[in-house]
Design a protein around this motif. Structure first.
Motif, short mmCIF file in Angstrom:
data_model
loop_
_atom_site.label_atom_id
_atom_site.label_comp_id
_atom_site.label_asym_id
_atom_site.label_seq_id
_atom_site.Cartn_x
_atom_site.Cartn_y
_atom_site.Cartn_z
N LEU A 163 0.82 -1.21 0.00
CA LEU A 163 0.00 0.00 0.00
C LEU A 163 0.86 1.26 0.00
O LEU A 163 1.99 1.24 0.51
N VAL A 164 0.32 2.33 -0.57
CA VAL A 164 0.95 3.64 -0.42
C VAL A 164 0.67 4.13 1.00
O VAL A 164 -0.49 4.23 1.41
N ASP A 165 1.73 4.42 1.74
CA ASP A 165 1.56 4.86 3.12
C ASP A 165 1.51 6.38 3.22
O ASP A 165 0.81 6.93 4.06
N ASP A 166 2.25 7.06 2.35
CA ASP A 166 2.24 8.52 2.36
C ASP A 166 2.79 9.03 1.03
O ASP A 166 3.51 8.30 0.32
N VAL A 167 2.44 10.26 0.69
CA VAL A 167 2.89 10.88 -0.56
C VAL A 167 3.66 12.15 -0.21
O VAL A 167 3.18 12.99 0.57
N VAL A 168 4.85 12.29 -0.77
CA VAL A 168 5.71 13.45 -0.50
C VAL A 168 5.17 14.66 -1.27
O VAL A 168 4.84 14.56 -2.46
#
Length: 379
Positions: A163-168
Motif C-alpha cells: 500500500l501507499v503509506d504517504d505521498v511526498v
C-alpha cells in the motif's frame, strides 16, 4: 663601625633538610576548589555518546500486565510451558538526552554496557520524538513479519498487499497517488501478494525513466504513469510504502513501550509453539534475539552483549544468536554462563530449541570462536 657603613640585612635561614614549607592557606584553598571544579566537570560534562545497557526481559509465552503477551485466535491452539524470552536494550543518551563523561567511563569499565557515538546511529537533526516514532513503527512491522514467518514455517497460506503509506509534497506522485492505494503492478511486474513487492517497486523506480503503476483504489483498477525525479539526491517518485498482511489466524501482541524489530524471531517461535502440540522448550528457559523476514531469514541486531547479560541475569540456559552477531555474543562478559547457539533461519531456531528441549546439546549449531566455518556444530 662608622656612621655610613652599610647595614647588614638578615637572610632567612634555610629550613632543616626533610622539612617542607607550608603552603599559605589561600593557595591550599584555591587548589582544593580547582580539584572539585574538575571533578564536577567530569561528572556533569555532556559527551556525544550514548550507552547501551541490558534492558527488560519479556516471556513471549507468558503474561504482561495481566494479559497474554501473545494471543492467537482463529485456529486450534495448544497449552505450552517454559519460557521463550525476548530481550531488549535500554539506551542512555541519544537525541534529546544527555550522557555524561563519568557515565561513559563507567560503562567502559563494567563490561556489560557499550559506548557508541550518537552520530553513528542518528543524524544530527534527529529528535527524541523521531526516535520514539521510528521504534514504534519498527515494532509494529516486526510483529506482522513475525506472523508471516510463522505462517511460512507452518505452511499456512496468507496474502500480502503493498500500500501507499504517504505521498511526498511536490513530488511526481503528488496528485496521482493517494495514501491507501494498493499497488498491483509496476511496469508489468506483479506486486500484489509478493512479499518482495517493496523491493521490486523500489528497484524498478531506480532503473526506469517512466514508471507505469496499476493500482486498486476503493475497489477500482487504475493505471497511472509517473516520471521519477530527484528527491533528496535519490531517484524516486515520492511515496512511502507499507505491507498489509491478511493471515488465516488473528494474532494480538501486548507489548507497550518496547520498540525496534529485534524481537521478530522470538515472536515467531512463540506463535509456532501456540499453534503446535506440546511445549517447544520442554519446560526449559530459552532466550534469544534476531530480526526476521517473511521467508524466515534471521538478521543481526544491535546490543547483543547487553542481551546476553539480560538473559543470564533472568536465568535463561540457551541463547539463540543470529549468525552475524556471533562475535559480539562471544565477547559478552556473561556468555560462559549460558549455552549459545547460532541461528540463520526460523527453521534453525525451532529445530535448535526442540533439540535442546530433548536434551540433545552436542549437535547444536555453534558460534565459531575463531572465524571457522559457520556450519560447524557442537557446543
Amino acid at each position: 663601625m662608622t656612621e655610613n657603613a652599610p647595614r647588614a640585612v638578615p637572610v632567612p635561614a634555610e629550613p632543616p633538610r626533610g622539612t617542607r614549607r607550608r603552603r599559605t592557606p589561600r593557595l591550599a584553598a584555591t587548589s582544593g576548589v580547582l580539584t572539585y571544579v574538575f571533578i564536577a566537570l567530569a561528572v556533569l560534562l555532556p559527551v556525544p555518546y550514548m550507552l547501551q545497557l541490558p534492558g527488560p526481559v519479556f516471556n513471549t509465552l507468558g503474561d504482561y500486565q495481566g494479559d497474554p503477551m501473545i494471543s492467537v485466535s482463529g485456529a486450534k491452539t495448544y497449552p505450552t510451558d517454559g519460557r521463550i524470552d525476548m530481550l531488549t536494550v535500554a539506551v542512555s543518551g541519544g537525541p534529546g538526552r544527555d550522557t555524561f563523561a563519568s557515565q561513559a567511563l563507567g560503562a567502559l569499565l563494567n563490561g556489560k554496557e557499550t559506548v557508541i557515538p550518537t552520530e553513528a546511529y542518528y543524524p544530527l537533526d534527529t529528535t527524541r520524538d523521531d526516535v520514539t516514532a521510528s521504534n514504534a513503527v519498527e515494532m509494529s512491522s516486526s510483529q506482522d513479519v513475525a506472523v508471516a514467518a510463522a505462517m511460512e514455517q507452518l505452511d499456512k497460506p496468507y496474502s500480502v498487499h503493498l500500500l501507499v503509506d504517504d505521498v511526498v509534497a511536490k513530488s511526481p506522485a503528488e496528485g496521482k497517488l493517494r495514501k491507501g492505494d494498493r499497488l498491483m503492478s509496476v511496469n508489468g511486474k506483479k506486486l500484489d501478494s509478493d512479499p518482495d513487492a517493496a523491493q521490486i517497486m523500489s528497484a524498478t523506480v531506480r532503473e526506469s525513466n517512466t514508471v507505469d503503476v496499476t493500482i486498486d483504489r476503493d475497489g477500482k483498477s487504475e493505471d497511472i504513469s509517473l516520471t521519477p525525479g530527484d528527491i533528496d539526491g535519490n531517484k524516486a517518485i515520492g511515496v512511502t510504502m507499507k505491507q498489509d498482511f491478511e493471515f488465516p489466524v488473528d494474532v494480538k501482541f501486548n507489548v507497550d513501550g518496547v520498540g525496534g524489530p529485534s524481537a521478530g524471531t522470538m515472536f515467531a517461535l512463540a506463535i509456532i509453539d501456540e499453534l503446535t502440540p506440546g511445549a517447544m522448550t520442554g519446560g526449559k528457559h530459552v532466550a534469544g534475539t534476531g530480526e526476521i523476514t517473511p521467508d524466515g531469514t534471521v538478521g543481526p541486531i544491535g546490543g547483543a552483549r547487553q542481551k546476553v547479560a539480560a538473559a543470564t541475569e533472568k536465568g535463561a540456559t540457551l541463547f539463540l544468536s543470529p549468525a552475524d552477531n556471533c562475535a559480539e555474543v562471544l565477547s559478552a562478559a556473561d556468555q560462559s554462563k549460558i549455552t549459545v547457539a547460532r541461528i540463520d533461519t526460523l527453521d534453525d531456531a525451532q529445530t535448535t530449541v526442540e533439540q535442546y528441549a530433548a536434551g540433545n546439546t552436542s549437535d547444536l549449531p555453534k558460534c565459531p570462536a575463531d572465524g571457522a566455518d559457520n556450519n560447524e556444530k557442537g557446543q
